[in-house]
Write a protein that holds these residues in place. Structure first.
Motif, PDB file in Angstrom:
ATOM      1  N   PHE A  61      66.781  99.285  -5.175  1.00 45.12           N
ATOM      2  CA  PHE A  61      66.204  98.461  -4.122  1.00 45.12           C
ATOM      3  C   PHE A  61      66.455  96.978  -4.401  1.00 45.12           C
ATOM      4  CE2 PHE A  61      63.577 102.246  -4.785  1.00 45.12           C
ATOM      5  CZ  PHE A  61      63.673 102.840  -3.530  1.00 45.12           C
ATOM      6  N   GLN A  62      66.309  96.175  -3.353  1.00 42.89           N
ATOM      7  CA  GLN A  62      66.297  94.726  -3.535  1.00 42.89           C
ATOM      8  C   GLN A  62      64.847  94.301  -3.708  1.00 42.89           C
ATOM      9  OE1 GLN A  62      66.542  91.762  -0.270  1.00 42.89           O
ATOM     10  NE2 GLN A  62      68.473  91.155  -1.223  1.00 42.89           N
ATOM     11  N   VAL A  63      64.470  94.000  -4.945  1.00 40.81           N
ATOM     12  CA  VAL A  63      63.090  93.660  -5.261  1.00 40.81           C
ATOM     13  C   VAL A  63      62.890  92.150  -5.155  1.00 40.81           C
ATOM     14  CG1 VAL A  63      61.298  93.736  -7.032  1.00 40.81           C
ATOM     15  CG2 VAL A  63      62.878  95.661  -6.766  1.00 40.81           C
ATOM     16  N   GLY A 258      44.985 100.957 -16.928  1.00 40.53           N
ATOM     17  CA  GLY A 258      46.022 101.941 -17.227  1.00 40.53           C
ATOM     18  C   GLY A 258      46.880 102.287 -16.030  1.00 40.53           C
ATOM     19  N   ALA A 259      46.267 102.376 -14.855  1.00 36.55           N
ATOM     20  CA  ALA A 259      47.000 102.795 -13.668  1.00 36.55           C
ATOM     21  C   ALA A 259      47.868 101.708 -13.082  1.00 36.55           C
ATOM     22  CB  ALA A 259      46.023 103.302 -12.608  1.00 36.55           C
ATOM     23  N   MET A 260      47.770 100.475 -13.613  1.00 35.47           N
ATOM     24  CA  MET A 260      48.624  99.402 -13.116  1.00 35.47           C
ATOM     25  C   MET A 260      49.857  99.191 -13.990  1.00 35.47           C
ATOM     26  SD  MET A 260      46.401  96.008 -14.191  1.00 35.47           S
ATOM     27  CE  MET A 260      47.436  94.852 -13.309  1.00 35.47           C
ATOM     28  N   GLN A 261      49.932  99.903 -15.126  1.00 38.81           N
ATOM     29  CA  GLN A 261      51.053  99.718 -16.030  1.00 38.81           C
ATOM     30  C   GLN A 261      52.312 100.389 -15.479  1.00 38.81           C
ATOM     31  OE1 GLN A 261      50.491  97.507 -18.495  1.00 38.81           O
ATOM     32  NE2 GLN A 261      48.461  97.502 -17.529  1.00 38.81           N
ATOM     33  N   PRO A 262      53.486  99.821 -15.739  1.00 37.93           N
ATOM     34  CA  PRO A 262      54.724 100.364 -15.168  1.00 37.93           C
ATOM     35  C   PRO A 262      54.956 101.836 -15.472  1.00 37.93           C
ATOM     36  CG  PRO A 262      55.125  98.197 -16.086  1.00 37.93           C
ATOM     37  CD  PRO A 262      53.720  98.561 -16.480  1.00 37.93           C
ATOM     38  N   GLY A 263      54.540 102.289 -16.667  1.00 33.21           N
ATOM     39  CA  GLY A 263      54.733 103.689 -17.009  1.00 33.21           C
ATOM     40  C   GLY A 263      53.947 104.634 -16.136  1.00 33.21           C
ATOM     41  N   LEU A 269      55.734 105.441  -7.573  1.00 32.51           N
ATOM     42  CA  LEU A 269      56.251 104.551  -6.538  1.00 32.51           C
ATOM     43  C   LEU A 269      57.734 104.755  -6.264  1.00 32.51           C
ATOM     44  CD1 LEU A 269      55.683 102.152  -4.649  1.00 32.51           C
ATOM     45  CD2 LEU A 269      56.185 100.627  -6.584  1.00 32.51           C
ATOM     46  N   ARG A 270      58.522 104.858  -7.312  1.00 32.78           N
ATOM     47  CA  ARG A 270      59.980 104.914  -7.122  1.00 32.78           C
ATOM     48  C   ARG A 270      60.427 106.114  -6.289  1.00 32.78           C
ATOM     49  NH1 ARG A 270      64.896 103.180  -9.853  1.00 32.78           N
ATOM     50  NH2 ARG A 270      66.418 104.840  -9.633  1.00 32.78           N
ATOM     51  N   PRO A 271      60.031 107.358  -6.639  1.00 30.02           N
ATOM     52  CA  PRO A 271      60.495 108.481  -5.812  1.00 30.02           C
ATOM     53  C   PRO A 271      59.967 108.428  -4.384  1.00 30.02           C
ATOM     54  CG  PRO A 271      58.948 109.234  -7.492  1.00 30.02           C
ATOM     55  CD  PRO A 271      59.275 107.820  -7.810  1.00 30.02           C
TER      56      PRO A 271
END
Length: 279
Positions: A61-63, A258-263, A269-271
């Motif tokens: 994506f273009q972020v 915890g739920a805001m961390q990228p992992g 979000l990505r899929p």
């Protein structure tokens, strides 16, 4: 760094990562370093959270990444209403040349995304993390921000430091000044009486909401003695949310931090964004 001019004339920098369908991401793209980075790590937070999210999406994506929260802490708005939030987010999209775009925000920036969706037809998708689109704790957050505003005007004590483990939002020392807290108090005041249920039919784009299953914050008497529950509405009202068009995800065992961390965010979000843009 390119610049966008916001509703009050202040200017915020943004970065563009990758190419493809546009995703507006109100996160700090500049990793923290030094003592600040170590402090964040002690609290279990990624010092490069914004950059990690941008890089995790930028191959597809273009972020468009920009530190809106940091900007508002450095340049408090005289008034921060839902209309102002939407105008600011659209100003960044305009500056970046994004006619149609997806939006992801976490916590109060998720709330901002909901208000944006009610004020534009340019959203290709809306993802809200850490703030429910139905059953949101508006009254409780009004009490918490009122308490924070009162605390911000008192003499400051020495700041504590994290010792690891779960971040205790209810006991954090208020380091903000009155102008900083006043804008958020005004925001929640302006949302008094907001009809979430009626708003659902006005959102036409695909939508996703998620929160950690342990995202429940009890605040002590000095904060109004309220409990801010982000997880409960997603579990209790899952059927109405899905009927309203939301995809709902509850992240097992994670709290608000915890739920805001990228992992935690990227596997959700990505899929979903890939599926939305492929449709």
């Amino acid at each position: 760094m390119p610049i966008a001019t916001l509703h009050d004339g202040t200017r915020v920098g943004y970065e563009i990562h990758g190419s493809g369908p546009a995703v507006l991401l109100p996160v700090d793209p500049v990793p923290k370093a030094g003592a600040r980075a170590e402090e964040l790590r002690r609290w279990g937070m990624d010092p490069a959270l914004g950059r990690t999210l941008a890089d995790g999406l930028g191959d597809t994506f273009q972020v468009i990444a920009f530190d809106y929260e940091g900007h508002r802490m450095n340049h408090p708005a005289a008034a921060l209403t839902p209309d102002h939030l939407a105008a600011d987010l659209l100003a960044v999209a305009d500056a970046a040349g994004a006619g149609r775009f997806a939006y992801y925000g976490y916590s109060w920036l998720a709330l901002a995304g909901l208000q944006l969706a009610l004020r534009t037809d340019r959203l290709a998708a809306l993802a809200m993390g850490g703030f429910p689109p139905l059953g949101g704790p508006y009254a409780q957050m009004l009490q918490v921000t009122a308490a924070a505003h009162a605390m911000a005007q008192r003499p400051k004590g020495p700041a504590g430091s994290g010792e690891g483990g779960e971040y205790d939002w209810s006991s954090v020392e208020i380091a903000a000044d009155g102008a900083q807290t006043a804008q958020f108090l005004g925001l929640y005041q302006s949302l008094t009486g907001f009809d979430e249920a009626a708003a659902q039919s006005r959102i036409g784009c695909p939508r996703l909401c998620f929160a950690g299953s342990a995202d429940v914050i009890p605040y002590g008497p000095e904060w109004g003695g309220v409990t801010v529950d982000m997880a409960g509405p997603l579990t209790r009202d899952r059927a109405p949310l899905e009927a309203a068009g939301w995809q709902v995800r509850v992240l097992d065992g994670l709290d608000h931090t915890g739920a805001m961390q990228p992992g935690a965010v990227l596997p959700v979000l990505r899929p979903w964004l890939t599926e939305v843009y492929a449709a």
